[in-house]
Design an enzyme around this catalytic site. Structure first.
Site, short mmCIF file in Angstrom:
data_model
loop_
_atom_site.label_atom_id
_atom_site.label_comp_id
_atom_site.label_asym_id
_atom_site.label_seq_id
_atom_site.Cartn_x
_atom_site.Cartn_y
_atom_site.Cartn_z
N CYS A 145 26.61 52.60 -29.03
CA CYS A 145 26.04 53.94 -29.23
C CYS A 145 27.07 54.88 -29.83
O CYS A 145 27.95 55.39 -29.13
CB CYS A 145 25.53 54.48 -27.89
SG CYS A 145 24.89 56.15 -28.03
N CYS B 155 26.91 58.47 -28.40
CA CYS B 155 27.46 58.65 -27.05
C CYS B 155 28.99 58.57 -27.07
O CYS B 155 29.66 59.30 -26.36
CB CYS B 155 26.97 57.56 -26.10
SG CYS B 155 25.28 57.09 -26.32
N ASP B 156 29.56 57.66 -27.86
CA ASP B 156 30.98 57.35 -27.74
C ASP B 156 31.85 57.78 -28.91
O ASP B 156 33.07 57.72 -28.82
CB ASP B 156 31.15 55.82 -27.54
CG ASP B 156 30.43 55.33 -26.30
OD1 ASP B 156 30.30 56.12 -25.34
OD2 ASP B 156 29.98 54.18 -26.28
#
Ligand code: NAP
Length: 297
Positions: free
Chosen positions: A129, A132-133
């Site tokens: 992701c 997200c990261d």
């Protein structure tokens, strides 16, 4: 007893909930993670009518607010099993729930590369992701693996945060749509490695390099992260025996009917040719309408 139990709160499940509530049906939506599914992992949505540009997170939030405001009951539990008796019993860690119909809209999950080091460094540089990261790797060099829409969107997103992005694709042609390919080619800090496959991920406590093989042999690329975007796999093991599957996807046509009466499948989880937010949303609307017809004879 609910009229409709919806498993999954991605665009398909949330659209189904909106349509079912507007038809006056009682609705329970089961979601073990955050509302949005794959959509929430998408940095930029630019092909959903009505929005020139919106982030997947924003669109997820606005759909979930609409669904909740209409009175759908969101049950934040992972579904462990479904039993078919006179009605359907949805079993979760928070108890069992009865429903007259079932809409399966559990989506699909990101596929794993299956190479050495992937599991060991998962969460320590290996990510599925970018949204997200990505910020963990601000100013660093990262790799993205894949050649579809997700990989190219991830590469463009990461290019705005990271110093350099290697985009590694196993063929010499992308399957992503043309506009995205143009964006990737125009980005100065994206280097495309065509006809190359990752073979191993190395590091100590975190990812340090990725070994890549192409026609000229193998080489190690120094990288802080490996973002894997090589497609989706369905997770329908719990529905085996309840409905027919094909290659792991729930066998259903465009009317969302499955092999079992009263059970409908919507979105990425079912056999279909185009997996997009809009086709998932369309499936949700269809499934809710078909469930209503089924309930009202
Ligand atoms: P995808 O379209 O299935 O593409 C997967 C890519 O990964 C392909 O380029 C494939 O290579 C490559 N690949 C597969 N297995 C591999 C392996 N073991 N090693 C290396 N490379 C591998 O998957 P996706 O990009 O995640 O998209 C999933 C679905 O969501 C698609 O239907 C897509 O159109 C949709 N989507 C749409 C949007 C949008 O419209 N904005 C955004 C994201 C996703 P080959 O090309 O050689 O097969």
């Amino acid at each position: 007893m609910f009229d409709v139990a919806i498993i999954g709160a991605g665009p398909a499940g949330m659209s189904a909930a909106i349509y079912a509530r507007r038809a006056g049906l009682s609705v329970a939506v089961f979601e073990g993670e955050m509302c949005g599914g794959q959509m929430i992992l998408t940095p930029d949505v630019e092909n959903y009518p009505g929005f020139t540009h919106i982030s997947g997170a924003e669109l997820s939030f606005s759909m979930s607010e609409q669904m909740k405001s209409l009175g759908a009951k969101l049950i934040e539990s992972r579904v462990q099993a479904v039993k078919a008796n006179e009605h359907y019993t949805v079993c979760t860690s928070d108890g069992d729930f009865e429903s007259k119909t079932l809409i399966i809209a559990n989506g699909a999950k990101r596929k794993r590369l299956g190479i050495a080091g992937e599991e060991k460094f998962s969460g320590r540089g290996v990510s599925y992701c970018a949204v997200c990261d990505g910020m963990f790797f601000k100013g660093k060099t990262v790799c993205v693996v894949g050649g579809g829409n997700t990989a190219l969107e991830d590469a463009v997103y990461l290019a705005g945060i990271c110093e350099k992005v290697y985009l590694i694709h196993r063929r010499d042609e992308f399957r992503a749509k043309g506009m995205l390919v143009e964006k990737v080619k125009a980005a100065e800090n994206i280097e495309i490695l065509y006809s190359a496959v990752p073979t191993e991920i190395f590091g100590d406590s975190r990812v340090k390099s990725l070994r890549v093989k192409d026609a000229s042999g193998e080489r190690d690329i120094e990288t802080s992260a490996v973002f894997v975007a090589i497609g989706l796999v369905p997770e329908n093991g719990i529905f085996e025996g309840l409905v027919s599957l094909a290659d792991g996807y729930i066998l259903a046509s465009d009317d969302t009917h499955t092999s079992r009466e009263g059970v409908f499948a919507a979105g990425d989880t079912r056999t279909k040719s185009l997996r997009q937010i809009i086709t998932a949303a369309a499936d949700g609307a269809t499934a809710a309408t078909e469930a209503e017809k089924y309930l009202h004879g």
